[in-house]
Scaffold this motif. Structure first.
Motif, PDB file in Angstrom:
ATOM      1  N   HIS A  34       0.827  -1.203   0.000  1.00  0.00           N
ATOM      2  CA  HIS A  34       0.000   0.000   0.000  1.00  0.00           C
ATOM      3  C   HIS A  34       0.865   1.258   0.000  1.00  0.00           C
ATOM      4  CE1 HIS A  34      -3.462  -2.442   1.998  1.00  0.00           C
ATOM      5  NE2 HIS A  34      -3.309  -2.719   0.710  1.00  0.00           N
ATOM      6  N   GLU A  37       2.356   1.561  -3.500  1.00  0.00           N
ATOM      7  CA  GLU A  37       1.346   2.035  -4.442  1.00  0.00           C
ATOM      8  C   GLU A  37       1.152   3.539  -4.324  1.00  0.00           C
ATOM      9  OE1 GLU A  37      -3.438   1.452  -5.403  1.00  0.00           O
ATOM     10  OE2 GLU A  37      -2.477   0.208  -3.889  1.00  0.00           O
ATOM     11  N   ARG A  38       1.030   4.030  -3.104  1.00  0.00           N
ATOM     12  CA  ARG A  38       0.820   5.464  -2.884  1.00  0.00           C
ATOM     13  C   ARG A  38       2.040   6.266  -3.316  1.00  0.00           C
ATOM     14  NH1 ARG A  38      -1.929   9.310  -4.033  1.00  0.00           N
ATOM     15  NH2 ARG A  38      -1.882  11.082  -2.644  1.00  0.00           N
ATOM     16  N   GLU A  41       1.956   6.603  -7.048  1.00  0.00           N
ATOM     17  CA  GLU A  41       0.933   7.561  -7.469  1.00  0.00           C
ATOM     18  C   GLU A  41       1.421   9.004  -7.284  1.00  0.00           C
ATOM     19  OE1 GLU A  41      -2.801   4.646  -6.262  1.00  0.00           O
ATOM     20  OE2 GLU A  41      -2.311   6.364  -4.985  1.00  0.00           O
ATOM     21  N   GLU A  45       2.018  11.747 -10.195  1.00  0.00           N
ATOM     22  CA  GLU A  45       1.270  13.006 -10.163  1.00  0.00           C
ATOM     23  C   GLU A  45       2.211  14.213 -10.145  1.00  0.00           C
ATOM     24  OE1 GLU A  45      -1.473  12.669  -6.886  1.00  0.00           O
ATOM     25  OE2 GLU A  45      -2.475  10.957  -7.810  1.00  0.00           O
ATOM     26  N   TYR A  55      -6.734  11.255 -11.064  1.00  0.00           N
ATOM     27  CA  TYR A  55      -7.551  10.678 -10.009  1.00  0.00           C
ATOM     28  C   TYR A  55      -7.641   9.170 -10.218  1.00  0.00           C
ATOM     29  CZ  TYR A  55     -11.383  10.566 -13.422  1.00  0.00           C
ATOM     30  OH  TYR A  55     -12.151  10.323 -14.532  1.00  0.00           O
ATOM     31  N   LYS A  56      -7.955   8.480  -9.125  1.00  0.00           N
ATOM     32  CA  LYS A  56      -8.120   7.024  -9.157  1.00  0.00           C
ATOM     33  C   LYS A  56      -9.581   6.698  -9.437  1.00  0.00           C
ATOM     34  CE  LYS A  56      -6.178   4.414  -6.201  1.00  0.00           C
ATOM     35  NZ  LYS A  56      -5.306   3.639  -5.338  1.00  0.00           N
ATOM     36  N   VAL A  58     -12.875   4.464  -9.319  1.00  0.00           N
ATOM     37  CA  VAL A  58     -13.382   3.455  -8.391  1.00  0.00           C
ATOM     38  C   VAL A  58     -14.620   2.846  -9.013  1.00  0.00           C
ATOM     39  CG1 VAL A  58     -14.307   3.062  -6.081  1.00  0.00           C
ATOM     40  CG2 VAL A  58     -12.484   4.732  -6.414  1.00  0.00           C
ATOM     41  N   ASP A  60     -11.456  -0.033  -9.650  1.00  0.00           N
ATOM     42  CA  ASP A  60     -10.298  -0.080 -10.537  1.00  0.00           C
ATOM     43  C   ASP A  60     -10.289  -1.418 -11.269  1.00  0.00           C
ATOM     44  OD1 ASP A  60      -7.777  -0.503 -11.637  1.00  0.00           O
ATOM     45  OD2 ASP A  60      -6.721  -0.396  -9.731  1.00  0.00           O
ATOM     46  N   ASP A  64      -5.419   2.508 -13.385  1.00  0.00           N
ATOM     47  CA  ASP A  64      -5.036   2.940 -12.042  1.00  0.00           C
ATOM     48  C   ASP A  64      -5.230   4.437 -11.839  1.00  0.00           C
ATOM     49  OD1 ASP A  64      -4.244   0.364 -11.088  1.00  0.00           O
ATOM     50  OD2 ASP A  64      -2.458   0.537 -12.333  1.00  0.00           O
ATOM     51  N   LEU A  65      -4.980   5.210 -12.899  1.00  0.00           N
ATOM     52  CA  LEU A  65      -5.162   6.659 -12.821  1.00  0.00           C
ATOM     53  C   LEU A  65      -5.764   7.163 -14.128  1.00  0.00           C
ATOM     54  CD1 LEU A  65      -1.741   7.770 -11.261  1.00  0.00           C
ATOM     55  CD2 LEU A  65      -3.953   7.720 -10.111  1.00  0.00           C
ATOM     56  N   GLN A  83      -1.843   2.757 -16.459  1.00  0.00           N
ATOM     57  CA  GLN A  83      -1.679   1.500 -15.733  1.00  0.00           C
ATOM     58  C   GLN A  83      -0.344   1.661 -15.012  1.00  0.00           C
ATOM     59  OE1 GLN A  83      -1.474  -2.021 -14.028  1.00  0.00           O
ATOM     60  NE2 GLN A  83      -3.345  -1.508 -15.094  1.00  0.00           N
TER      61      GLN A  83
END
Length: 190
Positions: A34, A37-38, A41, A45, A55-56, A58, A60, A64-65, A83
């Motif tokens: 986690h 992943e963050r 991102e 960004e 943005y993600k 939802v 997914d 991914d973005l 991806q």
């Protein structure tokens, strides 16, 4: 005693109890995947042009973005799908020219069927680097397998990307696909 601890104790009305010594409870832990992943991102960004947003979606299902492309403060109606893959260490080829990324064939098929331009990005935490490739540049996989390996050129460093060229490519693809669209009113017979 720390100021924040004293404030908490005051709010709780417990002057003699140190907050840090309160009974330890079992709580969920944040897994390294986690955090990774963050981090990927945030890295991606921060690489975007100033006015673009990400943005993600939802839920997914392979994207991914979603990057919304702005021309300064003006929305353009153009998007880039991403991806995003991440790892602690590199998975470089023996010659050092490519970063390997595993992708499910089902994810490839879904991304390929999207109308927007799709970018594959691989973030490597130990290098604090990311590499990119457009999905249109990836050779088509065989449907006999469930996964495929994508070889992203390590010369495609995300921090060095020419976003103007990417924006121009997105515009060409967008206009070509928009040109194939026809208007139809379902209230009228075909």
């Amino acid at each position: 005693m720390r100021e924040s601890t004293m404030l908490i104790n005051k709010l709780l009305g417990e002057k003699d109890i140190v907050f840090n010594k309160v009974k330890k409870m079992q709580l969920p832990q944040r897994h390294s995947s986690h955090r990774l992943e963050r981090a990927s991102e945030l890295f991606f960004e921060q690489s975007l042009p100033e006015f673009w947003t990400a943005y993600k979606p939802v839920p997914d299902y392979g994207v991914d973005l979603v990057v919304d492309i702005f021309d300064e403060d003006n929305a353009s109606g153009r998007e880039l799908l991403v991806q995003l893959k991440a790892s602690e260490e590199s998975n470089v080829t023996a010659n050092g020219a490519f970063e390997r990324v595993q992708l499910n064939i089902s994810t490839y098929n879904l991304l390929w069927d999207k109308l927007q331009v799709v970018m594959i990005v691989k973030y490597i935490a130990s290098e604090d680097m990311a590499y990119w490739q457009l999905l249109s540049e990836v050779p088509e996989p065989t449907e006999d397998n469930s996964t495929m390996t994508i070889h992203i050129p390590r010369e495609n460093v995300l921090q060095n990307i020419n976003w103007v060229r990417i924006r121009n490519h997105i515009e060409v693809v967008h206009l070509r696909k928009l040109g194939a669209r026809t208007r139809h009113r379902f209230s009228e017979p075909a």
